[in-house]
Structures are given as structure tokens and as C-alpha cells.
Design a protein around this motif. Structure first.
Motif, PDB file in Angstrom:
ATOM      1  N   ARG A  24       0.738  -1.236   0.080  1.00 17.96           N
ATOM      2  CA  ARG A  24      -0.095  -0.166  -0.070  1.00 17.96           C
ATOM      3  C   ARG A  24       0.714   1.188  -0.100  1.00 17.96           C
ATOM      4  O   ARG A  24       0.434   2.400  -0.685  1.00 17.96           O
ATOM      5  CB  ARG A  24      -1.140   0.260   0.929  1.00 17.96           C
ATOM      6  CG  ARG A  24      -1.912  -1.143   1.179  1.00 17.96           C
ATOM      7  CD  ARG A  24      -2.849  -1.381   2.482  1.00 17.96           C
ATOM      8  NE  ARG A  24      -1.973  -1.789   3.402  1.00 17.96           N
ATOM      9  CZ  ARG A  24      -2.359  -1.975   4.704  1.00 17.96           C
ATOM     10  NH1 ARG A  24      -3.589  -1.904   4.981  1.00 17.96           N
ATOM     11  NH2 ARG A  24      -1.532  -2.279   5.492  1.00 17.96           N
ATOM     12  N   LYS A  82      -7.869   7.544  -4.374  1.00 15.54           N
ATOM     13  CA  LYS A  82      -8.064   6.348  -3.559  1.00 15.54           C
ATOM     14  C   LYS A  82      -6.449   5.953  -3.228  1.00 15.54           C
ATOM     15  O   LYS A  82      -6.159   5.508  -2.165  1.00 15.54           O
ATOM     16  CB  LYS A  82      -8.595   5.179  -4.191  1.00 15.54           C
ATOM     17  CG  LYS A  82      -8.834   4.160  -3.212  1.00 15.54           C
ATOM     18  CD  LYS A  82      -9.797   2.974  -3.577  1.00 15.54           C
ATOM     19  CE  LYS A  82     -10.097   1.883  -2.601  1.00 15.54           C
ATOM     20  NZ  LYS A  82     -10.935   0.686  -2.994  1.00 15.54           N
ATOM     21  N   ARG A  91      -6.628   2.692   0.980  1.00 21.79           N
ATOM     22  CA  ARG A  91      -6.161   2.649  -0.309  1.00 21.79           C
ATOM     23  C   ARG A  91      -6.566   1.331  -0.865  1.00 21.79           C
ATOM     24  O   ARG A  91      -6.964   0.315  -0.205  1.00 21.79           O
ATOM     25  CB  ARG A  91      -4.553   2.749  -0.148  1.00 21.79           C
ATOM     26  CG  ARG A  91      -4.190   4.111   0.001  1.00 21.79           C
ATOM     27  CD  ARG A  91      -2.584   4.173  -0.111  1.00 21.79           C
ATOM     28  NE  ARG A  91      -2.205   4.942   1.139  1.00 21.79           N
ATOM     29  CZ  ARG A  91      -1.137   4.940   1.902  1.00 21.79           C
ATOM     30  NH1 ARG A  91      -0.364   3.721   1.560  1.00 21.79           N
ATOM     31  NH2 ARG A  91      -0.950   5.781   2.810  1.00 21.79           N
ATOM     32  N   PHE A  92      -5.946   1.047  -2.032  1.00 23.32           N
ATOM     33  CA  PHE A  92      -6.108  -0.478  -2.312  1.00 23.32           C
ATOM     34  C   PHE A  92      -5.336  -1.146  -1.715  1.00 23.32           C
ATOM     35  O   PHE A  92      -4.105  -0.771  -1.341  1.00 23.32           O
ATOM     36  CB  PHE A  92      -5.752  -0.300  -4.005  1.00 23.32           C
ATOM     37  CG  PHE A  92      -6.589   0.275  -4.861  1.00 23.32           C
ATOM     38  CD1 PHE A  92      -7.756  -0.201  -5.365  1.00 23.32           C
ATOM     39  CD2 PHE A  92      -6.362   1.665  -5.435  1.00 23.32           C
ATOM     40  CE1 PHE A  92      -8.449   0.359  -6.357  1.00 23.32           C
ATOM     41  CE2 PHE A  92      -6.979   2.294  -6.051  1.00 23.32           C
ATOM     42  CZ  PHE A  92      -8.249   1.788  -6.781  1.00 23.32           C
ATOM     43  N   SER A  93      -5.351  -2.539  -1.438  1.00 20.38           N
ATOM     44  CA  SER A  93      -4.937  -3.398  -0.584  1.00 20.38           C
ATOM     45  C   SER A  93      -3.583  -3.741  -1.320  1.00 20.38           C
ATOM     46  O   SER A  93      -2.786  -4.391  -0.721  1.00 20.38           O
ATOM     47  CB  SER A  93      -5.687  -4.294   0.067  1.00 20.38           C
ATOM     48  OG  SER A  93      -6.315  -5.209  -0.807  1.00 20.38           O
ATOM     49  N   SER A  94      -3.887  -4.002  -2.700  1.00 12.98           N
ATOM     50  CA  SER A  94      -2.692  -4.678  -3.528  1.00 12.98           C
ATOM     51  C   SER A  94      -2.557  -3.946  -4.671  1.00 12.98           C
ATOM     52  O   SER A  94      -3.576  -3.505  -5.154  1.00 12.98           O
ATOM     53  CB  SER A  94      -2.921  -6.080  -3.430  1.00 12.98           C
ATOM     54  OG  SER A  94      -4.244  -6.446  -4.271  1.00 12.98           O
ATOM     55  N   SER A  96      -2.823  -5.886  -7.353  1.00  8.88           N
ATOM     56  CA  SER A  96      -3.823  -6.795  -7.969  1.00  8.88           C
ATOM     57  C   SER A  96      -5.347  -5.850  -7.848  1.00  8.88           C
ATOM     58  O   SER A  96      -6.075  -5.807  -8.914  1.00  8.88           O
ATOM     59  CB  SER A  96      -3.965  -8.092  -7.173  1.00  8.88           C
ATOM     60  OG  SER A  96      -2.652  -8.670  -7.394  1.00  8.88           O
ATOM     61  N   GLU A  97      -5.577  -5.478  -6.906  1.00  4.27           N
ATOM     62  CA  GLU A  97      -6.927  -4.894  -6.661  1.00  4.27           C
ATOM     63  C   GLU A  97      -7.046  -3.613  -7.315  1.00  4.27           C
ATOM     64  O   GLU A  97      -7.931  -3.270  -7.908  1.00  4.27           O
ATOM     65  CB  GLU A  97      -7.122  -4.592  -5.018  1.00  4.27           C
ATOM     66  CG  GLU A  97      -8.397  -4.105  -4.618  1.00  4.27           C
ATOM     67  CD  GLU A  97      -8.431  -3.423  -3.151  1.00  4.27           C
ATOM     68  OE1 GLU A  97      -9.546  -2.617  -3.076  1.00  4.27           O
ATOM     69  OE2 GLU A  97      -7.800  -4.039  -2.272  1.00  4.27           O
ATOM     70  N   LEU A  98      -5.855  -2.757  -7.580  1.00  5.43           N
ATOM     71  CA  LEU A  98      -5.868  -1.848  -8.386  1.00  5.43           C
ATOM     72  C   LEU A  98      -6.330  -2.097  -9.794  1.00  5.43           C
ATOM     73  O   LEU A  98      -6.648  -1.334 -10.486  1.00  5.43           O
ATOM     74  CB  LEU A  98      -4.415  -0.949  -8.219  1.00  5.43           C
ATOM     75  CG  LEU A  98      -4.183   0.006  -9.183  1.00  5.43           C
ATOM     76  CD1 LEU A  98      -5.291   1.303  -9.111  1.00  5.43           C
ATOM     77  CD2 LEU A  98      -2.657   0.472  -8.787  1.00  5.43           C
ATOM     78  N   LEU A 100      -7.466  -4.658 -10.998  1.00 10.68           N
ATOM     79  CA  LEU A 100      -9.110  -5.285 -11.249  1.00 10.68           C
ATOM     80  C   LEU A 100     -10.043  -3.934 -11.268  1.00 10.68           C
ATOM     81  O   LEU A 100     -10.704  -3.771 -12.120  1.00 10.68           O
ATOM     82  CB  LEU A 100      -9.150  -6.077  -9.915  1.00 10.68           C
ATOM     83  CG  LEU A 100     -10.776  -6.749  -9.945  1.00 10.68           C
ATOM     84  CD1 LEU A 100     -10.523  -7.709 -11.114  1.00 10.68           C
ATOM     85  CD2 LEU A 100     -11.036  -7.547  -8.854  1.00 10.68           C
ATOM     86  N   ASP A 101      -9.723  -2.905 -10.654  1.00  8.94           N
ATOM     87  CA  ASP A 101     -10.604  -1.913 -10.448  1.00  8.94           C
ATOM     88  C   ASP A 101     -10.399  -1.091 -11.868  1.00  8.94           C
ATOM     89  O   ASP A 101     -11.189  -0.751 -12.574  1.00  8.94           O
ATOM     90  CB  ASP A 101      -9.962  -0.631  -9.353  1.00  8.94           C
ATOM     91  CG  ASP A 101     -11.227  -0.162  -8.652  1.00  8.94           C
ATOM     92  OD1 ASP A 101     -12.189  -1.094  -8.549  1.00  8.94           O
ATOM     93  OD2 ASP A 101     -11.370   0.958  -8.284  1.00  8.94           O
ATOM     94  N   ARG A 104     -12.155  -3.272 -14.451  1.00  9.97           N
ATOM     95  CA  ARG A 104     -13.760  -2.968 -14.490  1.00  9.97           C
ATOM     96  C   ARG A 104     -13.969  -1.498 -14.993  1.00  9.97           C
ATOM     97  O   ARG A 104     -15.050  -1.430 -15.796  1.00  9.97           O
ATOM     98  CB  ARG A 104     -14.085  -2.734 -12.912  1.00  9.97           C
ATOM     99  CG  ARG A 104     -14.111  -4.351 -12.351  1.00  9.97           C
ATOM    100  CD  ARG A 104     -14.490  -4.189 -11.063  1.00  9.97           C
ATOM    101  NE  ARG A 104     -14.457  -5.325 -10.204  1.00  9.97           N
ATOM    102  CZ  ARG A 104     -14.082  -5.465  -9.105  1.00  9.97           C
ATOM    103  NH1 ARG A 104     -13.653  -4.401  -8.302  1.00  9.97           N
ATOM    104  NH2 ARG A 104     -13.920  -6.661  -8.373  1.00  9.97           N
TER     105      ARG A 104
END
Length: 115
Positions: A24, A82, A91-94, A96-98, A100-101, A104
């Protein structure tokens, strides 16, 4: 040695506090880079190392990239902001999460274009 003024501009709040760092913290620093790339201004400004460090800890970033540069889509601004949250848990936790967002967001844009 001590960091330069330029280096401190990219520090995450937890790096300023000398706390344990994780992904993060990297996300915050990438957010600073993206903010600058989109706007040509730093999200945290100051002239001295202590001033910049204090702002990373205490000052909320009020300008969003799309306000400074209207060509930046609001969704991208939201993602960058964010990334720049003071509290790591917001924030994004990783990465990978960023990613993914971002995926999307890209899918939503494609769906709008296909309508």
C-alpha cells in the motif's frame, strides 16, 4: 544519508512515520507519480523536507486530477485519489486490486461505447 526534497515528495505517510511498509505504501507513491503525470503538478507541494513530510501526514489532497486537467476522466481521478489516501487501509490493498479496478473501469467504458 538524508533524502532529497525531490525524493520526499513521493513518500507515503507511513514512510514519513518510519512505520512498517507494505504494498500500500508503493501504491501511494505510484499515485503521486500518476497525479503528476495527469496534472503536471505534485499533489503535495512544499519547499523544505519537513514541510513536505508534514503535509504527507496531515494535509488532505483537495485537488483532483480531473479538476486540474479536464481531459482526465473522473473515474481515473477517483482511482488516483484512492491511491493517495493518508490511511493505508483506505487505499487499494494490493496492486492486483488496483488492476482489477482499472479493468472494471475499462469494461464500463467499452460497454458505453457499444450502446
Amino acid at each position: 544519508g538524508y533524502p532529497s526534497v525531490d525524493a520526499v515528495r513521493y513518500f507515503s505517510p507511513e514512510l514519513v512515520r518510519d512505520k512498517r511498509l507494505d504494498e500500500r505504501s508503493d501504491i501511494y507513491m505510484i499515485g503521486v507519480v500518476l497525479f503528476y503525470l495527469f496534472t503536471r503538478v505534485m499533489p503535495i507541494r512544499g519547499t523544505s523536507i519537513p514541510e513536505i513530510m508534514q503535509k504527507h501526514l496531515r494535509m488532505g489532497i483537495v485537488e483532483v486530477p480531473s479538476t486540474i486537467n479536464p481531459e482526465v476522466p473522473p473515474e481515473i481521478s477517483k482511482i488516483v485519489m484512492k491511491m493517495l489516501e493518508k490511511k493505508p487501509r483506505k487505499r487499494f490493498s494490493s496492486l492486483s486490486e488496483l488492476i482489477l479496478d482499472l479493468s472494471r473501469m475499462e469494461q464500463r467504458q467499452q460497454q458505453k461505447q457499444n450502446i
